[in-house]
Design a protein around this motif. Structure first.
Motif, mmCIF file in Angstrom:
data_model
loop_
_atom_site.group_PDB
_atom_site.id
_atom_site.type_symbol
_atom_site.label_atom_id
_atom_site.label_comp_id
_atom_site.label_asym_id
_atom_site.label_seq_id
_atom_site.Cartn_x
_atom_site.Cartn_y
_atom_site.Cartn_z
ATOM 1 N N PHE A 77 0.736 -1.293 -0.129
ATOM 2 C CA PHE A 77 -0.001 -0.029 -0.058
ATOM 3 C C PHE A 77 0.837 1.264 -0.067
ATOM 4 O O PHE A 77 1.526 1.555 0.943
ATOM 5 N N SER A 78 0.901 1.866 -1.162
ATOM 6 C CA SER A 78 1.828 3.090 -1.190
ATOM 7 C C SER A 78 1.134 4.205 -0.492
ATOM 8 O O SER A 78 1.928 5.201 -0.319
ATOM 9 N N GLY A 79 -0.074 4.313 -0.763
ATOM 10 C CA GLY A 79 -1.074 5.583 -0.247
ATOM 11 C C GLY A 79 -1.477 6.223 -1.501
ATOM 12 O O GLY A 79 -2.245 7.352 -1.177
ATOM 13 N N ALA A 99 -1.546 -4.320 5.768
ATOM 14 C CA ALA A 99 -0.958 -3.431 4.738
ATOM 15 C C ALA A 99 0.443 -3.311 4.935
ATOM 16 O O ALA A 99 0.931 -3.070 6.259
ATOM 17 N N LEU A 100 1.498 -3.080 3.919
ATOM 18 C CA LEU A 100 2.851 -2.797 4.171
ATOM 19 C C LEU A 100 3.288 -1.639 3.023
ATOM 20 O O LEU A 100 3.000 -1.827 1.778
ATOM 21 N N SER A 101 3.559 -0.675 3.812
ATOM 22 C CA SER A 101 4.333 0.425 2.993
ATOM 23 C C SER A 101 5.689 0.638 3.109
ATOM 24 O O SER A 101 6.204 0.017 4.414
ATOM 25 N N PHE A 102 6.291 1.175 2.236
ATOM 26 C CA PHE A 102 7.810 1.262 2.114
ATOM 27 C C PHE A 102 8.218 2.619 1.793
ATOM 28 O O PHE A 102 8.000 3.426 1.075
ATOM 29 N N ASP A 103 9.366 3.190 2.838
ATOM 30 C CA ASP A 103 10.015 4.335 2.658
ATOM 31 C C ASP A 103 11.251 3.922 1.955
ATOM 32 O O ASP A 103 12.263 3.357 2.601
ATOM 33 N N TYR A 104 11.519 4.120 0.530
ATOM 34 C CA TYR A 104 12.579 3.755 -0.141
ATOM 35 C C TYR A 104 13.363 5.007 -0.559
ATOM 36 O O TYR A 104 14.128 4.998 -1.504
ATOM 37 N N GLY A 105 12.973 6.134 0.378
ATOM 38 C CA GLY A 105 13.661 7.302 -0.081
ATOM 39 C C GLY A 105 12.969 8.228 -1.228
ATOM 40 O O GLY A 105 13.562 9.047 -1.789
ATOM 41 N N GLN A 106 11.682 7.778 -1.496
ATOM 42 C CA GLN A 106 11.067 8.570 -2.449
ATOM 43 C C GLN A 106 10.718 10.041 -2.006
ATOM 44 O O GLN A 106 10.706 10.271 -1.128
ATOM 45 N N ARG A 107 10.910 11.145 -3.043
ATOM 46 C CA ARG A 107 10.597 12.388 -2.813
ATOM 47 C C ARG A 107 9.396 12.648 -2.339
ATOM 48 O O ARG A 107 9.004 13.344 -1.762
ATOM 49 N N HIS A 113 -0.973 -2.400 9.780
ATOM 50 C CA HIS A 113 -0.203 -1.414 8.833
ATOM 51 C C HIS A 113 1.037 -1.361 9.360
ATOM 52 O O HIS A 113 1.400 -0.919 10.655
ATOM 53 N N LYS A 114 2.140 -1.752 8.400
ATOM 54 C CA LYS A 114 3.713 -1.363 8.864
ATOM 55 C C LYS A 114 4.215 -0.547 7.627
ATOM 56 O O LYS A 114 3.796 -0.497 6.591
ATOM 57 N N ILE A 115 4.898 0.472 8.247
ATOM 58 C CA ILE A 115 5.946 1.255 7.209
ATOM 59 C C ILE A 115 7.111 1.201 7.486
ATOM 60 O O ILE A 115 7.701 1.079 8.634
ATOM 61 N N VAL A 116 7.848 0.296 6.508
ATOM 62 C CA VAL A 116 9.040 -0.031 6.641
ATOM 63 C C VAL A 116 10.068 1.078 6.057
ATOM 64 O O VAL A 116 10.080 1.187 4.699
ATOM 65 N N ASP A 117 10.989 1.173 6.748
ATOM 66 C CA ASP A 117 12.290 2.355 6.232
ATOM 67 C C ASP A 117 13.387 1.242 5.484
ATOM 68 O O ASP A 117 14.201 0.585 6.044
ATOM 69 N N MET A 121 10.266 -5.734 -7.822
ATOM 70 C CA MET A 121 10.849 -7.046 -7.223
ATOM 71 C C MET A 121 11.507 -6.996 -5.883
ATOM 72 O O MET A 121 11.127 -7.866 -5.047
ATOM 73 N N ILE A 122 12.093 -5.754 -5.529
ATOM 74 C CA ILE A 122 12.543 -5.678 -4.119
ATOM 75 C C ILE A 122 11.238 -5.770 -3.313
ATOM 76 O O ILE A 122 11.198 -6.269 -2.301
ATOM 77 N N LEU A 123 10.278 -4.654 -3.455
ATOM 78 C CA LEU A 123 9.166 -4.657 -2.597
ATOM 79 C C LEU A 123 8.258 -5.995 -2.481
ATOM 80 O O LEU A 123 7.791 -6.321 -1.423
ATOM 81 N N LEU A 124 8.152 -6.683 -3.573
ATOM 82 C CA LEU A 124 7.431 -8.065 -3.552
ATOM 83 C C LEU A 124 8.151 -8.952 -2.806
ATOM 84 O O LEU A 124 7.458 -9.683 -2.239
#
Length: 218
Positions: free
Chosen positions: A9-11, A31-39, A58-62, A101-104
């Protein structure tokens, strides 16, 4: 007991629609969200709010440290976000190398740990021109890999893989979803820019559905 599933879940509006669709289907959703350094990490606060409103885990993973390895995208590096429609060649600047591929892979690991057997994500046909990791052949191959990568098979589920954002929005509107709870713009400023590929496609979807986007634009 309901079946457990993971939703990436990106938002944004696509994954927001997927999330709500899956909740309505009676799954126990993680739900799983990722902080991958996106602006545009502003999308993560929208994701958190939407999950609270739905009452889902919900988890937000850095994982922003991966930018040491996968730079060169206008979403993660100091490169201007191109303006225009996704069909334009310049939109390739928004590709983050190997992102899905990384997120999946991480979402599948999370699913295995939860004893969940599905991971949902919001790839759709509008992404196919620019993003190889949203195309049907990628999803099918990932499904093959995720069936054998662990002792437990995990399915990669993309309910909107073959339809456009216009159709996704139409489905969400039928569900009565509030898209003011989503963030799409690639520029993480106070208001959406209205000019990047993500904004252009979003505005087109609302126009084609004869609706007004509830977000404010610059």
């Amino acid at each position: 007991m309901s079946q457990k599933v993971v939703v990436i879940f990106s938002g944004g509006m696509d994954s927001f629609t997927v999330l709500n669709k899956v909740v309505r289907q009676g799954y126990e959703v993680f739900a799983l969200s990722f902080d991958y350094g996106q602006r545009h990490n502003k999308e993560l606060s929208y994701a958190a709010t939407a999950c609270r409103n739905l009452g889902v885990h919900h988890k937000i993973v850095d994982i922003s440290a991966i930018n040491q390895l996968i730079g060169g995208s206008s979403l993660t590096s100091d490169i201007a976000v191109p303006e225009g429609h996704y069909e334009q060649e310049s939109m390739k600047q928004t590709v983050v190398p190997n992102r899905n591929m990384i997120l999946l892979s991480m979402a599948v690991g999370y699913a295995v740990s939860l004893e969940a057997n599905k991971v949902f994500y919001g790839a759709h046909s509008g992404d196919h021109a620019i993003y190889p990791d949203c195309r049907p052949e990628f999803v099918h191959k990932m499904n093959d890999v995720c069936a054998i990568a662990n002792y437990e098979a995990v399915e990669i589920a993309c309910p909107y893989l073959d339809v456009s954002k216009i159709d996704i929005l139409a489905d969400g509107l039928k569900m009565g979803l509030d898209y003011s709870q989503t963030w799409t713009c690639y520029n993480g400023r106070e208001k959406a820019c209205g000019k990047c590929g993500a904004c252009q496609e979003r505005l087109e979807a609302f126009a084609k559905n004869q609706q007004t986007d509830p977000l404010e634009y610059e």
